[in-house]
Scaffold this motif. Structure first.
Motif, mmCIF file in Angstrom:
data_model
loop_
_atom_site.group_PDB
_atom_site.id
_atom_site.type_symbol
_atom_site.label_atom_id
_atom_site.label_comp_id
_atom_site.label_asym_id
_atom_site.label_seq_id
_atom_site.Cartn_x
_atom_site.Cartn_y
_atom_site.Cartn_z
ATOM 1 N N SER A 150 -57.393 24.731 36.988
ATOM 2 C CA SER A 150 -57.684 25.617 38.115
ATOM 3 C C SER A 150 -59.083 25.285 38.626
ATOM 4 N N PRO B 231 -53.156 21.108 32.991
ATOM 5 C CA PRO B 231 -53.306 21.647 34.342
ATOM 6 C C PRO B 231 -54.661 22.338 34.488
ATOM 7 N N TYR C 7 -54.567 28.637 34.932
ATOM 8 C CA TYR C 7 -54.620 27.678 33.832
ATOM 9 C C TYR C 7 -55.816 27.931 32.911
#
Length: 390
Positions: free
Chosen positions: A59, A57, A142
């Motif tokens: 950001s 994941p 993240y």
């Protein structure tokens, strides 16, 4: 021959040899850099990024400031990204910024994509973008974090192309900007600076193992920055990308660039805007990477063609060879642009010449002062402060 005439002849011969060597070496480096970047880019055109063992994941931090050119288009582009899990964190310095209503409206139109807007300004450096990003870095959910300028267009494979360059030993992956959609002559000149000149040399440097950061798009693993002082460590240099390069290299890791840069819509530019931006970047390069900055004086086509013309005037080479030399010099840039799908045509070609004519003037201006303006802030790289520009 008299001794003085022999000395004059030897000096003339030396000047001829040096002039010829200068023309050959500069042209050789010019053509080789273009060949390498073109082949590397053509290999990546239409290529599906390598399948990753996992899709971590991510950001995405996007600093926003004002209603700049194509801002709605660039903000919306992030919602076209095709990736399993990511969030978007918008960072705005002032609650009065007119971009806030636009960002919130677009966020509301895409509820399926996690996104937040943070407001505040942490004054840790002379760099307003870095100050704006501090809160985003600390709030990111993240461990993989992208810092992406607000004027970068993000294609659906944006994150995949960044992660595709993360090989063992990597500490940072970046992308230089690719100028696109100019409106007018000055916008065309901006593209000439960004594309076959600045992006080309950055991609070439990366191809030969000397990659360095470019702040338009930077993919981090949080630990690679946090172990060296977190985001505050990027205040060590006036430009956050220069500081990033030094941190990663000190850690024994490499900076890599994407194979093909992400576009930036240029729109309409004024001569003042183009000059101010290029002068700011030149002065920042002067204080952050002085060795590379010194070489910028001779990497354009002006001095090699002038020296070739001087050789022709001295009847060392024919004038037609000078014309052929100039056509080959700029023709190589045009062919690279065509091959990679970048700006090409009559106006872009004329912009290349105008760019090179301005390079010596820009270089002299960069060494003649230390001040510049950035988003309304008067800054001084020499004093490393928010001092008035000289």
């Amino acid at each position: 021959l008299p001794r003085d005439r022999m000395m004059d002849a030897e000096i003339e011969l030396l000047l001829v040899v040096l002039g010829a060597a200068f023309c050959i070496v500069t042209a050789g480096v010019h053509f080789v850099s273009i060949l390498i970047v073109t082949v590397r880019g053509r290999f990546a055109v239409g290529r599906i990024p390598a399948k990753l063992p996992a899709h971590p994941p991510v950001s995405i931090l996007r600093p926003l400031c004002g209603l700049e050119n194509a801002i709605e288009e660039t903000i919306r582009s992030a919602y076209t990204i095709d990736y399993p899990e990511f969030e978007i964190v918008y960072c705005v310095a002032s609650e009065k910024d007119p971009v806030i209503p636009l960002a919130r409206r677009i966020m509301a139109e895409h509820p399926a994509v996690p996104s937040r807007l943070l407001v505040g300004d942490d004054r840790i450096s002379i760099n307003p973008k870095l100050n704006n990003l501090v809160k985003g870095w600390k709030a990111a959910r993240y461990d993989w974090i992208v810092m992406a300028d607000s004027n970068v267009l993000m294609p659906p494979d944006y994150l995949l192309r960044l992660l595709d360059r993360w090989v063992p030993g990597t500490g940072l992956v970046c992308s230089p900007p690719l100028g696109d959609a100019p409106d007018g002559a000055y916008g065309e000149i901006e593209c000439a600076f960004l594309n076959t000149f600045q992006a080309r040399w950055q991609l070439f440097s990366d191809a030969i193992g000397n990659g360095f950061a470019q702040g338009k798009s930077m993919l981090w693993r949080r630990e690679n920055l946090d172990r060296h002082g977190s985001i505050e460590a990027l205040a060590a240099d006036p430009a956050e990308d220069a500081a990033s390069t030094k941190i990663i290299r000190r850690a024994g890791l490499d900076v890599h660039l994407v194979h093909l840069p992400f576009p930036q819509p240029i729109g309409r530019r004024t001569l003042k805007a183009v000059w101010s931006r290029q002068l700011r970047w030149a002065r920042l390069r002067r204080v952050t990477f002085p060795v590379f900055f010194c070489a910028e004086l001779v990497v354009g086509g002006v001095f090699p063609i002038i020296v070739a013309a001087a050789l022709a005037a001295a009847e060392v080479i024919p004038f037609w060879l000078v014309a052929a030399y100039a056509v080959a010099w700029y023709g190589a840039e045009v062919l690279m642009a065509i091959g990679l799908g970048w700006r090409a045509g009559i106006r872009p070609t004329l912009a290349l010449i105008v760019r090179d004519l301005s390079l010596p003037v820009l270089w002299v201006a960069a060494v003649s002062g230390s001040g510049f303006e950035w988003r309304g802030n008067q800054m001084n790289v020499k004093e490393d402060s928010l001092a008035a520009a000289d």
